[in-house]
Design an enzyme around this catalytic site. Structure first.
Site, PDB file in Angstrom:
ATOM      1  N   ASP A  16    -112.482 106.540  31.250  1.00 26.50           N
ATOM      2  CA  ASP A  16    -111.963 106.035  32.527  1.00 26.50           C
ATOM      3  C   ASP A  16    -111.345 104.668  32.268  1.00 26.50           C
ATOM      4  OD1 ASP A  16    -112.968 108.316  33.811  1.00 26.50           O
ATOM      5  OD2 ASP A  16    -114.914 107.377  34.073  1.00 26.50           O
ATOM      6  N   LYS A  37    -113.831 112.872  27.784  1.00 25.01           N
ATOM      7  CA  LYS A  37    -113.520 113.370  29.119  1.00 25.01           C
ATOM      8  C   LYS A  37    -112.270 112.682  29.602  1.00 25.01           C
ATOM      9  CE  LYS A  37    -114.789 112.119  33.142  1.00 25.01           C
ATOM     10  NZ  LYS A  37    -115.232 111.941  34.521  1.00 25.01           N
ATOM     11  N   ASP A  64    -111.595 116.631  33.585  1.00 22.95           N
ATOM     12  CA  ASP A  64    -112.406 116.519  34.801  1.00 22.95           C
ATOM     13  C   ASP A  64    -111.518 116.209  35.997  1.00 22.95           C
ATOM     14  OD1 ASP A  64    -114.611 116.275  36.477  1.00 22.95           O
ATOM     15  OD2 ASP A  64    -115.013 114.195  35.908  1.00 22.95           O
ATOM     16  N   LEU A  65    -110.883 117.257  36.527  1.00 18.39           N
ATOM     17  CA  LEU A  65    -109.984 117.050  37.668  1.00 18.39           C
ATOM     18  C   LEU A  65    -110.630 117.490  38.973  1.00 18.39           C
ATOM     19  CD1 LEU A  65    -106.590 118.150  36.049  1.00 18.39           C
ATOM     20  CD2 LEU A  65    -107.561 115.861  36.241  1.00 18.39           C
ATOM     21  N   HIS A  68    -110.195 121.351  43.819  1.00 20.41           N
ATOM     22  CA  HIS A  68    -110.751 121.795  45.107  1.00 20.41           C
ATOM     23  C   HIS A  68    -109.606 122.034  46.081  1.00 20.41           C
ATOM     24  CE1 HIS A  68    -113.911 120.835  48.503  1.00 20.41           C
ATOM     25  NE2 HIS A  68    -113.490 122.081  48.519  1.00 20.41           N
ATOM     26  N   ILE A  70    -107.425 125.692  48.350  1.00 17.72           N
ATOM     27  CA  ILE A  70    -107.535 127.116  48.695  1.00 17.72           C
ATOM     28  C   ILE A  70    -107.441 127.943  47.403  1.00 17.72           C
ATOM     29  CG2 ILE A  70    -106.619 126.821  51.035  1.00 17.72           C
ATOM     30  CD1 ILE A  70    -103.923 127.927  49.966  1.00 17.72           C
ATOM     31  N   PRO A  71    -108.027 129.151  47.410  1.00 18.88           N
ATOM     32  CA  PRO A  71    -108.083 129.931  46.164  1.00 18.88           C
ATOM     33  C   PRO A  71    -106.733 130.118  45.470  1.00 18.88           C
ATOM     34  CG  PRO A  71    -109.539 130.902  47.793  1.00 18.88           C
ATOM     35  CD  PRO A  71    -108.797 129.798  48.497  1.00 18.88           C
ATOM     36  N   ARG A 189    -127.733 106.625  31.750  1.00 20.99           N
ATOM     37  CA  ARG A 189    -127.846 105.193  31.504  1.00 20.99           C
ATOM     38  C   ARG A 189    -128.919 104.911  30.458  1.00 20.99           C
ATOM     39  NH1 ARG A 189    -123.670 105.334  33.331  1.00 20.99           N
ATOM     40  NH2 ARG A 189    -122.717 104.152  35.027  1.00 20.99           N
ATOM     41  N   GLY A 218    -119.746 107.153  30.406  1.00 16.06           N
ATOM     42  CA  GLY A 218    -118.544 106.327  30.484  1.00 16.06           C
ATOM     43  C   GLY A 218    -118.839 104.885  30.163  1.00 16.06           C
TER      44      GLY A 218
HETATM   45  O1  C5P Z   1    -119.263 105.241  33.687  1.00 12.90           O
HETATM   46  P1  C5P Z   1    -120.173 106.389  33.953  1.00 12.90           P
HETATM   47  O2  C5P Z   1    -121.080 106.755  32.789  1.00 12.90           O
HETATM   48  O3  C5P Z   1    -120.935 106.243  35.242  1.00 12.90           O
HETATM   49  O4  C5P Z   1    -119.158 107.624  34.122  1.00 12.90           O
HETATM   50  C1  C5P Z   1    -119.552 108.862  34.579  1.00 12.90           C
HETATM   51  C2  C5P Z   1    -118.373 109.773  34.571  1.00 12.90           C
HETATM   52  O5  C5P Z   1    -118.809 111.042  35.065  1.00 12.90           O
HETATM   53  C3  C5P Z   1    -117.220 109.354  35.458  1.00 12.90           C
HETATM   54  O6  C5P Z   1    -116.046 109.625  34.707  1.00 12.90           O
HETATM   55  C4  C5P Z   1    -117.267 110.258  36.681  1.00 12.90           C
HETATM   56  O7  C5P Z   1    -115.987 110.652  37.102  1.00 12.90           O
HETATM   57  C5  C5P Z   1    -117.996 111.473  36.136  1.00 12.90           C
HETATM   58  N1  C5P Z   1    -118.765 112.235  37.103  1.00 12.90           N
HETATM   59  C6  C5P Z   1    -119.804 111.717  37.847  1.00 12.90           C
HETATM   60  N2  C5P Z   1    -120.488 112.516  38.736  1.00 12.90           N
HETATM   61  C7  C5P Z   1    -120.166 113.809  38.852  1.00 12.90           C
HETATM   62  C8  C5P Z   1    -119.124 114.351  38.095  1.00 12.90           C
HETATM   63  C9  C5P Z   1    -118.442 113.532  37.209  1.00 12.90           C
HETATM   64  O8  C5P Z   1    -120.129 110.535  37.699  1.00 12.90           O
HETATM   65  N3  C5P Z   1    -120.860 114.600  39.645  1.00 12.90           N
END
Ligand code: C5P
Length: 241
Positions: A16, A37, A64-65, A68, A70-71, A189, A218
């Site tokens: 990110d 990612k 990771d887009l 979401h 409509i089908p 974390r 991230g």
């Molecule tokens: O910086 P951090 O470790 O918090 O990043 C988490 C990553 O996971 C981000 O890129 C976020 O878009 C992604 N993410 C999330 N929760 C979700 C799905 C994806 O935090 N449910």
């Protein structure tokens, strides 16, 4: 505990950041990391070529887009996303079974078109930045674990290969979906790191022990003063080294 290869393959680094930093990180972690990612921050600015370029670095890509819609639209969107060569693509569980089934068709069409293995699909359950209060704000008045389980089970039954949930739900989801499901957990974390906007968190080892297949990490790596050392210390935590 994991072997060293398993540990390296379990970590997905969330890029990110801007393009320059993303490639700086890819070089710093060359030969060490297996997955990155690519999320909306990079993709909306730089488009599909970023996926190609990361793959050229020998990295596997989770695109990771969080699709979401409509089908009909989702089928086309996932087909396009899969044509980039991404290995995993995320879609939203909230889109219902019809949308997930359409996503699966899109991924299958792309695999046929380019003669590659089908991209695996993971359905987002409830974002790890949300808690019960934020769930209530959007009118969902039930415990998070229950809503995650509902979305996971409908998504898996409709053709997703797995789900994205917090490490706190990973164990229940592993029990419910079985050993083959891809369980991807952000909200990771390492001890002592800043939680930021994440709410439902766990350490890397706790997430693996709870049944996660992949850890999306991230800021604890990307914003560390020494990203390579931060990455290696997570590998050490997972291998017990
Ligand atoms: O910086 P951090 O470790 O918090 O990043 C988490 C990553 O996971 C981000 O890129 C976020 O878009 C992604 N993410 C999330 N929760 C979700 C799905 C994806 O935090 N449910």
């Amino acid at each position: 505990m994991l072997t060293e290869n398993e540990a390296r393959d379990a970590i997905i680094i969330a890029l990110d950041c801007d393009r320059e930093r993303a490639f700086e990180l890819a070089s710093l972690l060359d030969g060490r990391a297996s997955w990155v990612k690519v999320g909306m921050t990079l993709f909306y600015r730089y488009g599909p070529s970023i996926v190609d370029e990361m793959r050229a670095h020998g990295l596997k890509v989770f695109l990771d887009l969080k699709v979401h819609d409509i089908p009909f639209q989702v089928k086309g969107a996932v087909r396009s996303a899969a044509l980039t060569g991404a290995d995993i693509i995320s879609i939203h569980g909230l889109g219902t079974s019809a949308m997930i089934a359409a996503a699966r068709e899109g991924a299958e069409e792309a695999a046929e078109l380019c003669g590659r293995e089908r991209a695996r699909l993971v359905a987002i359950s409830i974002l790890t930045s949300m808690n019960e209060e934020s769930l209530a704000e959007i009118g969902i008045e039930c415990p998070i674990a229950e809503e995650v389980a509902r979305l996971a089970s409908l998504s898996y039954a409709a053709g997703a290969d797995g789900i994205v949930c917090s490490p706190q739900e990973a164990s229940a989801m592993r029990g419910m979906l079985g050993p083959e499901a891809l369980i991807v957990t952000p909200g990771i974390r390492p001890l002592g790191s800043d939680k930021g906007d994440q709410q439902r968190i766990a350490t890397p080892l706790a997430a693996i022990e709870a049944g996660s297949s992949k850890l999306v990490i991230g800021r604890p790596i990307v914003q560390a003063p020494d990203p390579r050392a931060a990455f290696e210390s997570i590998v050490a935590e997972l291998t017990g080294a």
